[in-house]
Design a protein around this motif. Structure first.
Motif, PDB file in Angstrom:
ATOM      1  N   ILE A  64     -33.526  16.425  48.606  1.00 64.55           N
ATOM      2  CA  ILE A  64     -33.864  17.270  47.461  1.00 64.55           C
ATOM      3  C   ILE A  64     -33.446  18.705  47.771  1.00 64.55           C
ATOM      4  O   ILE A  64     -33.861  19.261  48.796  1.00 64.55           O
ATOM      5  CB  ILE A  64     -35.372  17.208  47.162  1.00 64.55           C
ATOM      6  CG1 ILE A  64     -35.784  15.787  46.764  1.00 64.55           C
ATOM      7  CG2 ILE A  64     -35.752  18.197  46.061  1.00 64.55           C
ATOM      8  CD1 ILE A  64     -37.279  15.591  46.673  1.00 64.55           C
ATOM      9  N   PRO A  65     -32.650  19.334  46.902  1.00 63.54           N
ATOM     10  CA  PRO A  65     -32.291  20.748  47.108  1.00 63.54           C
ATOM     11  C   PRO A  65     -33.449  21.653  46.721  1.00 63.54           C
ATOM     12  O   PRO A  65     -33.389  22.419  45.751  1.00 63.54           O
ATOM     13  CB  PRO A  65     -31.077  20.919  46.191  1.00 63.54           C
ATOM     14  CG  PRO A  65     -31.312  19.945  45.082  1.00 63.54           C
ATOM     15  CD  PRO A  65     -31.997  18.763  45.700  1.00 63.54           C
ATOM     16  N   GLU A  66     -34.519  21.572  47.517  1.00 64.27           N
ATOM     17  CA  GLU A  66     -35.788  22.180  47.129  1.00 64.27           C
ATOM     18  C   GLU A  66     -35.681  23.683  46.922  1.00 64.27           C
ATOM     19  O   GLU A  66     -36.121  24.220  45.891  1.00 64.27           O
ATOM     20  CB  GLU A  66     -36.849  21.862  48.174  1.00 64.27           C
ATOM     21  CG  GLU A  66     -38.228  22.385  47.822  1.00 64.27           C
ATOM     22  CD  GLU A  66     -39.260  21.977  48.863  1.00 64.27           C
ATOM     23  OE1 GLU A  66     -40.041  21.054  48.582  1.00 64.27           O
ATOM     24  OE2 GLU A  66     -39.289  22.586  49.950  1.00 64.27           O
ATOM     25  N   ALA A  67     -35.106  24.394  47.893  1.00 62.42           N
ATOM     26  CA  ALA A  67     -35.037  25.854  47.794  1.00 62.42           C
ATOM     27  C   ALA A  67     -34.227  26.284  46.583  1.00 62.42           C
ATOM     28  O   ALA A  67     -34.619  27.203  45.845  1.00 62.42           O
ATOM     29  CB  ALA A  67     -34.446  26.439  49.073  1.00 62.42           C
ATOM     30  N   ALA A  68     -33.085  25.611  46.354  1.00 57.92           N
ATOM     31  CA  ALA A  68     -32.245  25.957  45.201  1.00 57.92           C
ATOM     32  C   ALA A  68     -32.971  25.666  43.897  1.00 57.92           C
ATOM     33  O   ALA A  68     -32.849  26.427  42.921  1.00 57.92           O
ATOM     34  CB  ALA A  68     -30.929  25.184  45.258  1.00 57.92           C
ATOM     35  N   TYR A  69     -33.739  24.571  43.882  1.00 60.54           N
ATOM     36  CA  TYR A  69     -34.456  24.222  42.643  1.00 60.54           C
ATOM     37  C   TYR A  69     -35.578  25.219  42.368  1.00 60.54           C
ATOM     38  O   TYR A  69     -35.785  25.620  41.211  1.00 60.54           O
ATOM     39  CB  TYR A  69     -35.004  22.797  42.735  1.00 60.54           C
ATOM     40  CG  TYR A  69     -35.465  22.263  41.396  1.00 60.54           C
ATOM     41  CD1 TYR A  69     -34.553  21.981  40.383  1.00 60.54           C
ATOM     42  CD2 TYR A  69     -36.811  22.046  41.133  1.00 60.54           C
ATOM     43  CE1 TYR A  69     -34.967  21.498  39.154  1.00 60.54           C
ATOM     44  CE2 TYR A  69     -37.237  21.560  39.910  1.00 60.54           C
ATOM     45  CZ  TYR A  69     -36.302  21.293  38.921  1.00 60.54           C
ATOM     46  OH  TYR A  69     -36.712  20.824  37.692  1.00 60.54           O
ATOM     47  N   ILE A  70     -36.301  25.632  43.387  1.00 59.12           N
ATOM     48  CA  ILE A  70     -37.348  26.638  43.184  1.00 59.12           C
ATOM     49  C   ILE A  70     -36.726  27.946  42.700  1.00 59.12           C
ATOM     50  O   ILE A  70     -37.253  28.616  41.792  1.00 59.12           O
ATOM     51  CB  ILE A  70     -38.153  26.861  44.476  1.00 59.12           C
ATOM     52  CG1 ILE A  70     -38.848  25.570  44.918  1.00 59.12           C
ATOM     53  CG2 ILE A  70     -39.181  27.982  44.275  1.00 59.12           C
ATOM     54  CD1 ILE A  70     -39.821  24.999  43.917  1.00 59.12           C
ATOM     55  N   ASP A  71     -35.587  28.336  43.292  1.00 56.24           N
ATOM     56  CA  ASP A  71     -34.879  29.534  42.816  1.00 56.24           C
ATOM     57  C   ASP A  71     -34.554  29.407  41.333  1.00 56.24           C
ATOM     58  O   ASP A  71     -34.724  30.370  40.564  1.00 56.24           O
ATOM     59  CB  ASP A  71     -33.574  29.730  43.595  1.00 56.24           C
ATOM     60  CG  ASP A  71     -33.804  30.203  45.021  1.00 56.24           C
ATOM     61  OD1 ASP A  71     -34.907  30.696  45.314  1.00 56.24           O
ATOM     62  OD2 ASP A  71     -32.863  30.076  45.832  1.00 56.24           O
ATOM     63  N   ALA A  72     -34.069  28.224  40.933  1.00 52.44           N
ATOM     64  CA  ALA A  72     -33.692  28.009  39.537  1.00 52.44           C
ATOM     65  C   ALA A  72     -34.906  28.075  38.615  1.00 52.44           C
ATOM     66  O   ALA A  72     -34.844  28.652  37.519  1.00 52.44           O
ATOM     67  CB  ALA A  72     -32.981  26.662  39.388  1.00 52.44           C
ATOM     68  N   LEU A  73     -36.028  27.494  39.050  1.00 50.46           N
ATOM     69  CA  LEU A  73     -37.248  27.537  38.227  1.00 50.46           C
ATOM     70  C   LEU A  73     -37.710  28.975  38.018  1.00 50.46           C
ATOM     71  O   LEU A  73     -38.111  29.357  36.906  1.00 50.46           O
ATOM     72  CB  LEU A  73     -38.346  26.714  38.883  1.00 50.46           C
ATOM     73  CG  LEU A  73     -38.196  25.191  38.861  1.00 50.46           C
ATOM     74  CD1 LEU A  73     -39.265  24.538  39.735  1.00 50.46           C
ATOM     75  CD2 LEU A  73     -38.269  24.651  37.439  1.00 50.46           C
ATOM     76  N   ILE A  74     -37.669  29.761  39.071  1.00 49.56           N
ATOM     77  CA  ILE A  74     -38.102  31.158  38.948  1.00 49.56           C
ATOM     78  C   ILE A  74     -37.178  31.924  38.004  1.00 49.56           C
ATOM     79  O   ILE A  74     -37.632  32.690  37.143  1.00 49.56           O
ATOM     80  CB  ILE A  74     -38.161  31.816  40.334  1.00 49.56           C
ATOM     81  CG1 ILE A  74     -39.252  31.148  41.184  1.00 49.56           C
ATOM     82  CG2 ILE A  74     -38.432  33.314  40.203  1.00 49.56           C
ATOM     83  CD1 ILE A  74     -39.246  31.570  42.643  1.00 49.56           C
ATOM     84  N   ALA A  75     -35.867  31.695  38.142  1.00 52.93           N
ATOM     85  CA  ALA A  75     -34.918  32.353  37.238  1.00 52.93           C
ATOM     86  C   ALA A  75     -35.091  31.875  35.805  1.00 52.93           C
ATOM     87  O   ALA A  75     -34.977  32.659  34.842  1.00 52.93           O
ATOM     88  CB  ALA A  75     -33.492  32.091  37.715  1.00 52.93           C
ATOM     89  N   ASP A  76     -35.381  30.589  35.637  1.00 53.24           N
ATOM     90  CA  ASP A  76     -35.630  30.022  34.302  1.00 53.24           C
ATOM     91  C   ASP A  76     -36.837  30.715  33.671  1.00 53.24           C
ATOM     92  O   ASP A  76     -36.813  31.130  32.492  1.00 53.24           O
ATOM     93  CB  ASP A  76     -35.870  28.525  34.446  1.00 53.24           C
ATOM     94  CG  ASP A  76     -35.868  27.777  33.118  1.00 53.24           C
ATOM     95  OD1 ASP A  76     -35.806  28.412  32.051  1.00 53.24           O
ATOM     96  OD2 ASP A  76     -35.919  26.527  33.158  1.00 53.24           O
ATOM     97  N   LEU A  77     -37.904  30.853  34.442  1.00 52.82           N
ATOM     98  CA  LEU A  77     -39.102  31.527  33.939  1.00 52.82           C
ATOM     99  C   LEU A  77     -38.782  32.967  33.553  1.00 52.82           C
ATOM    100  O   LEU A  77     -39.200  33.442  32.481  1.00 52.82           O
ATOM    101  CB  LEU A  77     -40.204  31.475  34.989  1.00 52.82           C
ATOM    102  CG  LEU A  77     -41.505  32.187  34.638  1.00 52.82           C
ATOM    103  CD1 LEU A  77     -42.163  31.574  33.414  1.00 52.82           C
ATOM    104  CD2 LEU A  77     -42.472  32.159  35.830  1.00 52.82           C
TER     105      LEU A  77
END
Length: 409
Positions: A64-77
């Motif tokens: 799972i690209p966890e760090a990249a996905y969390i970055d994306a969620l924060i940017a999405d928010l």
């Protein structure tokens, strides 16, 4: 008339069905006060996708690209903040997929970012979906420390034969251990339980239910296994109980839970008094929710319109879009002629109903858009309408599809 089947728990990651819009209307919603606001966060990965599941979930293959996905969620928010600026977020729900595959550290980082960017209620209900399993259960304390205060465990059955038939990766022993640990860690715990499973008898369904009740959890979601399109079970259907046996199961489950002190507050949801899921209650009352993450759906109200949107569905497409600052795959205003049906699609699932003023507050429309159809449904014996409160009758709950069709254009 077709009998209603209690469906799987609702998630904002799944589209809410709407009737085909009728002729365009120049009327527009007019909101004086915004509906309550929730935040839905989708985590799209699973260890293995179950053959009955039609949620937006994807099997983990290369990590799972966890760090990249969390970055994306924060940017999405962050990209969504202008749409919710100044509004208080009442609940957060992590759905999936299997959100408990996240490390507690990643979840803590994400929730810290959420708190820094939105007006989050100090008493916010924060729910995380989890699947039983030793590795995930060991993370429960970390999830609690990050801010999760409600856990929803996808047990589905306590019968190892049924768990194997459903393609679940856990067994009964792991399910019991996860529940025991969850109850020691969280004040509020839900168990998802299915019935009408392959070749299941009424006695077996009630044994599953009695096992769930005996754990001491305060909330149960009991729903009928349905064969969803584009799933392995739809392509190769297992042998399921017939409609009469399934109906007997539904009625026996409702009776058994009532006797155990659970309130049947929504089609498939049962809770001890005061333990209802606040996030899902906001859905059923046609409140607003911002959905972020791969495939997440959202519904937001503005001063003159109600808008639905959906994020890019596949995780890779979502991450690629995030690199461009492009998160939304589809966005549309909900037509005025669609709003009565969309409202009732949710509110009619509440067994205790709703006050009639809720329609105007949460759709921005005048009551004359809804009242004629409410009166027709009352005449048909599907609704009660008394002292401003609208409530489905027993017949209306049993034949919910027939009730909802009356609000379609």
């Amino acid at each position: 008339m077709s009998r209603v089947i209690p469906l799987k728990p609702a998630r904002a990651a799944q589209p809410v069905a709407a009737g085909a819009p009728s002729a365009a209307s120049s009327e527009a919603p007019a909101f004086t006060v915004s509906p309550p606001l929730s935040l839905y966060i989708h985590f799209p990965w699973c260890v293995r996708k179950c053959p009955y599941c039609d949620f937006n979930s994807h099997t983990v293959r290369d990590g799972i690209p966890e760090a990249a996905y969390i970055d994306a969620l924060i940017a999405d928010l962050e990209s969504s903040l202008p749409d919710i600026w100044g509004r208080r977020v009442q609940t957060i729900f992590f759905g999936g997929g299997t959100p408990s595959l996240m490390t507690p550290e990643a979840l803590d980082r994400l929730l810290t970012a959420v708190r820094a960017r939105v007006n989050l209620s100090p008493e916010a209900e924060i729910t995380l979906e989890a699947n039983p399993g030793t590795v995930e259960a060991d993370r429960f304390k970390g999830f609690r420390d990050a801010g999760v205060n409600r856990l929803s465990i996808g047990v589905q059955s306590f019968d190892d034969r049924q768990l194997a038939a459903l393609g679940r990766i856990h067994d009964t022993r792991e399910a019991r251990r996860a529940i025991e640990l969850a109850l020691r860690t969280f004040e509020r715990v839900n168990i998802d339980l299915m019935y009408a499973l392959p070749q299941q008898t009424l006695a077996e369904a009630l044994t599953d239910l009695d096992t769930a009740i005996a754990t001491g959890v305060s909330h149960l979601s009991c729903y009928h296994l349905t064969l969803e399109p584009n799933t392995p079970f739809a392509a190769q259907p297992p042998e399921l109980p017939d409609d009469d046996v399934s109906a007997d199961m539904q009625e026996a489950i409702e009776a058994r839970l009532a006797g155990a002190g659970f309130v049947h507050y929504e089609t498939s949801a049962f809770a001890k008094p005061g333990q209802q899921c606040l996030h899902n209650m906001n859905y059923w009352q046609f409140g607003d929710y911002l959905g972020i993450g791969a495939g997440a759906h959202g519904k937001l109200s503005f001063h003159d319109r109600v808008r639905r949107d959906m994020r890019h569905k596949h995780p890779n497409a979502y991450l690629e879009g995030a690199a461009r600052g492009d998160f939304v795959q589809d966005m549309r205003a909900v037509g005025v002629d669609e709003l009565p049906f969309e409202f009732m699609m949710n509110a009619a699932r509440l067994n205790d109903g709703f006050h009639i003023d809720l329609f105007a507050r949460h759709t921005g429309l005048t009551l004359d858009r809804l009242m004629p159809r409410l009166l027709e449904a009352r005449e048909a014996g599907l609704l009660e309408l008394d002292s401003g409160r609208v409530k489905p009758t027993l017949q209306g709950r049993r034949f919910l599809n027939e009730l909802l069709q009356r609000f379609l254009d």
